[in-house]
Motif scaffolding. Structure first.
Motif, PDB file in Angstrom:
ATOM      1  N   GLN A  64       0.876  -1.261  -0.058  1.00  0.00           N
ATOM      2  CA  GLN A  64      -0.181   0.045   0.118  1.00  0.00           C
ATOM      3  C   GLN A  64       0.878   1.234   0.097  1.00  0.00           C
ATOM      4  O   GLN A  64       1.705   1.423   0.884  1.00  0.00           O
ATOM      5  N   THR A  65       0.632   2.352  -0.777  1.00  0.00           N
ATOM      6  CA  THR A  65       1.260   3.487  -1.061  1.00  0.00           C
ATOM      7  C   THR A  65       0.643   4.626  -0.296  1.00  0.00           C
ATOM      8  O   THR A  65       1.281   5.488   0.141  1.00  0.00           O
ATOM      9  N   HIS A  66      -0.939   4.629  -0.248  1.00  0.00           N
ATOM     10  CA  HIS A  66      -1.396   5.747   0.156  1.00  0.00           C
ATOM     11  C   HIS A  66      -2.768   5.240   0.945  1.00  0.00           C
ATOM     12  O   HIS A  66      -3.427   4.278   0.224  1.00  0.00           O
ATOM     13  N   MET A  67      -3.243   5.704   1.866  1.00  0.00           N
ATOM     14  CA  MET A  67      -4.379   5.015   2.774  1.00  0.00           C
ATOM     15  C   MET A  67      -5.307   6.260   2.907  1.00  0.00           C
ATOM     16  O   MET A  67      -4.893   7.503   2.971  1.00  0.00           O
ATOM     17  N   ARG A  90     -10.093  -0.813   9.392  1.00  0.00           N
ATOM     18  CA  ARG A  90     -10.786  -0.891   8.177  1.00  0.00           C
ATOM     19  C   ARG A  90     -10.428   0.642   7.401  1.00  0.00           C
ATOM     20  O   ARG A  90     -10.664   1.589   7.947  1.00  0.00           O
ATOM     21  N   SER A  91      -9.892   0.497   6.225  1.00  0.00           N
ATOM     22  CA  SER A  91      -9.775   1.700   5.501  1.00  0.00           C
ATOM     23  C   SER A  91      -9.573   1.322   3.728  1.00  0.00           C
ATOM     24  O   SER A  91      -9.440   0.283   3.589  1.00  0.00           O
ATOM     25  N   SER A  92      -9.836   2.173   2.916  1.00  0.00           N
ATOM     26  CA  SER A  92      -9.405   2.018   1.648  1.00  0.00           C
ATOM     27  C   SER A  92      -8.070   2.705   1.170  1.00  0.00           C
ATOM     28  O   SER A  92      -7.531   3.456   2.092  1.00  0.00           O
ATOM     29  N   GLY A  93      -7.596   2.124   0.166  1.00  0.00           N
ATOM     30  CA  GLY A  93      -6.292   2.601  -0.171  1.00  0.00           C
ATOM     31  C   GLY A  93      -5.769   2.256  -1.588  1.00  0.00           C
ATOM     32  O   GLY A  93      -6.614   1.678  -2.177  1.00  0.00           O
ATOM     33  N   VAL A  94      -4.731   2.565  -2.017  1.00  0.00           N
ATOM     34  CA  VAL A  94      -4.110   2.161  -3.396  1.00  0.00           C
ATOM     35  C   VAL A  94      -2.924   1.854  -3.269  1.00  0.00           C
ATOM     36  O   VAL A  94      -1.907   2.375  -2.078  1.00  0.00           O
ATOM     37  N   MET A 113      -6.751  -0.484  -6.233  1.00  0.00           N
ATOM     38  CA  MET A 113      -7.278   0.308  -5.057  1.00  0.00           C
ATOM     39  C   MET A 113      -8.598  -0.482  -4.569  1.00  0.00           C
ATOM     40  O   MET A 113      -9.144  -1.548  -5.190  1.00  0.00           O
ATOM     41  N   GLY A 114      -8.725  -0.262  -3.346  1.00  0.00           N
ATOM     42  CA  GLY A 114      -9.830  -1.001  -2.645  1.00  0.00           C
ATOM     43  C   GLY A 114      -9.644  -0.848  -0.975  1.00  0.00           C
ATOM     44  O   GLY A 114      -8.698  -0.190  -0.646  1.00  0.00           O
ATOM     45  N   MET A 115     -10.359  -1.825  -0.457  1.00  0.00           N
ATOM     46  CA  MET A 115     -10.414  -1.981   0.972  1.00  0.00           C
ATOM     47  C   MET A 115      -9.080  -2.574   1.554  1.00  0.00           C
ATOM     48  O   MET A 115      -8.818  -4.060   1.217  1.00  0.00           O
ATOM     49  N   MET A 116      -8.106  -1.979   2.178  1.00  0.00           N
ATOM     50  CA  MET A 116      -6.850  -2.605   2.312  1.00  0.00           C
ATOM     51  C   MET A 116      -6.634  -2.537   3.792  1.00  0.00           C
ATOM     52  O   MET A 116      -5.573  -3.169   4.456  1.00  0.00           O
ATOM     53  N   GLY A 117      -7.126  -1.462   4.554  1.00  0.00           N
ATOM     54  CA  GLY A 117      -6.728  -1.579   6.085  1.00  0.00           C
ATOM     55  C   GLY A 117      -5.564  -0.772   6.446  1.00  0.00           C
ATOM     56  O   GLY A 117      -4.680  -0.268   5.682  1.00  0.00           O
ATOM     57  N   GLN A 129      -6.763   2.072 -13.653  1.00  0.00           N
ATOM     58  CA  GLN A 129      -6.453   2.273 -15.095  1.00  0.00           C
ATOM     59  C   GLN A 129      -5.940   3.418 -15.433  1.00  0.00           C
ATOM     60  O   GLN A 129      -5.084   3.819 -16.450  1.00  0.00           O
ATOM     61  N   ALA A 130      -6.459   4.619 -15.177  1.00  0.00           N
ATOM     62  CA  ALA A 130      -6.035   6.028 -15.472  1.00  0.00           C
ATOM     63  C   ALA A 130      -4.405   6.273 -14.972  1.00  0.00           C
ATOM     64  O   ALA A 130      -4.031   5.710 -13.726  1.00  0.00           O
ATOM     65  N   ASP A 131      -3.550   6.841 -15.571  1.00  0.00           N
ATOM     66  CA  ASP A 131      -2.398   7.222 -15.512  1.00  0.00           C
ATOM     67  C   ASP A 131      -2.324   8.471 -14.840  1.00  0.00           C
ATOM     68  O   ASP A 131      -2.148   9.615 -15.131  1.00  0.00           O
ATOM     69  N   VAL A 132      -2.753   8.728 -13.464  1.00  0.00           N
ATOM     70  CA  VAL A 132      -2.974   9.719 -12.561  1.00  0.00           C
ATOM     71  C   VAL A 132      -2.219   9.360 -11.079  1.00  0.00           C
ATOM     72  O   VAL A 132      -2.024   8.401 -10.595  1.00  0.00           O
ATOM     73  N   PRO A 133      -1.731  10.505 -10.413  1.00  0.00           N
ATOM     74  CA  PRO A 133      -1.110  10.299  -9.242  1.00  0.00           C
ATOM     75  C   PRO A 133      -2.176   9.391  -8.221  1.00  0.00           C
ATOM     76  O   PRO A 133      -3.103   9.465  -8.251  1.00  0.00           O
ATOM     77  N   ASP A 134      -1.037   8.746  -7.417  1.00  0.00           N
ATOM     78  CA  ASP A 134      -2.038   7.960  -6.279  1.00  0.00           C
ATOM     79  C   ASP A 134      -2.806   8.726  -5.500  1.00  0.00           C
ATOM     80  O   ASP A 134      -4.194   8.429  -5.024  1.00  0.00           O
ATOM     81  N   GLU A 135      -2.500  10.211  -5.249  1.00  0.00           N
ATOM     82  CA  GLU A 135      -3.417  11.074  -4.171  1.00  0.00           C
ATOM     83  C   GLU A 135      -4.645  11.276  -5.139  1.00  0.00           C
ATOM     84  O   GLU A 135      -5.759  11.411  -4.603  1.00  0.00           O
ATOM     85  N   MET A 136      -4.405  11.439  -6.337  1.00  0.00           N
ATOM     86  CA  MET A 136      -5.586  11.647  -7.168  1.00  0.00           C
ATOM     87  C   MET A 136      -6.748  10.530  -7.347  1.00  0.00           C
ATOM     88  O   MET A 136      -7.876  10.686  -7.338  1.00  0.00           O
ATOM     89  N   VAL A 137      -5.750   9.295  -7.359  1.00  0.00           N
ATOM     90  CA  VAL A 137      -6.896   8.169  -7.174  1.00  0.00           C
ATOM     91  C   VAL A 137      -7.888   8.044  -6.056  1.00  0.00           C
ATOM     92  O   VAL A 137      -9.206   7.801  -6.105  1.00  0.00           O
ATOM     93  N   LEU A 138      -7.120   8.335  -4.662  1.00  0.00           N
ATOM     94  CA  LEU A 138      -8.024   8.308  -3.513  1.00  0.00           C
ATOM     95  C   LEU A 138      -8.864   9.401  -3.509  1.00  0.00           C
ATOM     96  O   LEU A 138      -9.964   9.399  -2.836  1.00  0.00           O
TER      97      LEU A 138
END
Length: 332
Positions: free
Chosen positions: A42-45, A73-77, A95-99, A115-124
């Motif tokens: 996990q890189t970002h939570m 419990r939490s989601s992350g990328v 991305m999804g529920m990773m804790g 799928q999108a080529d965007v930063p992890d921060e933008m994903v979350l």
């Protein structure tokens, strides 16, 4: 490396700010990946207001509480670092529920590829729970129509800010309720909202009279608090109220009394609560709806990023103080 850090929930929170003693930081052995499984670094939570409900002992909520002495419990990328699963390969971004943990072992349930080529921060901040929640709540529950007036609370937050921008893109007049002048300036100057109300300093009734002269057709509720009573008096006939969150009451032993139901009858209002776990199977279609708005530049965001796994513990209290600016994340 053969071990990693995780944070377990070991006690139920008391009313008021979250205390560190309800959590325990533990070291775990990296798990063995068996057939049908894959390991995610996990890189970002994500930190979300929904966590306060997940930590409570309420077994009648929309999702079972986090069991004590298990990972919070939490989601992350993150990135797949080892896989024996036919649908996920090493190097996939997911991305999804990773804790609350640095590594997560998964069988694929609740995990989607990025799928999108965007930063992890933008994903979350956009493509994960905030954007999915905003899309489901606004379009599928609120049913907005061009020319209508929307009021959204928590308007500078991760969900509220996207709700407002989606509505503006579809031709609605959008008024946001926030907790500081800085946030009011951000949603009007940067995000294009038509007006802002600072619930801490403004005369709520007078401000609504000024900013919603034609009444309110759609109310997207993220926070609760006194603004509810004033909005109810300004609702138009056949208006819709989407109830997404109630952060003002999450730290209280007894929730505040809500507005009278008389206007609901007089104005034939439709009020509906919703939660995203009911709609996780619809994630692909929600992303299909949201993505064009993002790609066309209609959705801006800002992230408030904390450093290190353990920063999540104190970070939760930023929801109560309102000191977070944008989507609250933890970088691991």
């Amino acid at each position: 490396m053969t071990t990693y850090k995780a944070i377990n929930l070991v006690k139920r929170p008391e009313p008021g700010p979250v205390s560190a003693d309800i959590f325990e930081v533990v070291e775990k052995e990296l798990p063995t990946v068996n057939d049908g499984q894959f390991l995610i670094k996990q890189t970002h939570m994500s930190l979300d207001p929904a966590m306060f409900g997940w930590m409570s002992p309420d077994t009648e909520s929309y999702i079972p509480p986090v069991e004590l002495n298990t990972v919070m419990r939490s989601s992350g990328v993150g990135e797949v670092v080892e896989s024996k699963h036919p649908d996920f390969a090493k190097g996939d971004r997911v991305m999804g529920m990773m804790g609350w943990q640095e590594y997560a072992l998964s069988d694929g349930q609740g995990i989607n590829k990025v799928q999108a080529d965007v930063p992890d921060e933008m994903v979350l901040s956009v493509f994960a729970l905030p954007g999915l929640t905003a899309t489901q709540g606004l379009f599928n529950v609120g049913e907005p129509k061009s020319g209508e007036t929307l009021v959204v609370t928590g308007a500078a937050g991760s969900v509220g800010s996207i709700v407002g921008q989606l509505a503006k893109a579809d031709g609605l007049r959008v008024i946001g309720v926030v907790g500081s002048d800085e946030k009011a300036n951000w949603i009007t100057s940067e995000l294009g909202f038509d007006g802002a109300i600072n619930y801490k300093t403004d005369d709520l009734s007078a401000k609504l009279n000024e900013l919603t002269p034609d009444g309110i057709d759609l109310y997207f509720e993220n926070t609760g608090g006194p603004i509810q009573h004033h909005v109810m008096q300004h609702m138009n006939a056949h208006g819709r109220i989407v109830v997404c969150g109630m952060i003002a009451d999450y730290d209280k032993a007894e929730p505040a009394p809500g507005p009278s139901w008389i206007p609901i009858i007089k104005k034939r209002l439709k009020i509906q609560g919703f939660t995203m776990p009911d709609h996780f199977h619809e994630v692909p279609s929600l992303l299909e709806k949201l993505t064009p708005y993002v790609m066309s530049g209609n959705i801006k965001y800002r992230a408030h990023t904390l450093e290190g796994l353990e920063s999540a513990i104190d970070g939760l209290n930023l929801f109560f103080s309102g000191d977070n600016k944008g989507k609250l994340l933890v970088k691991l």
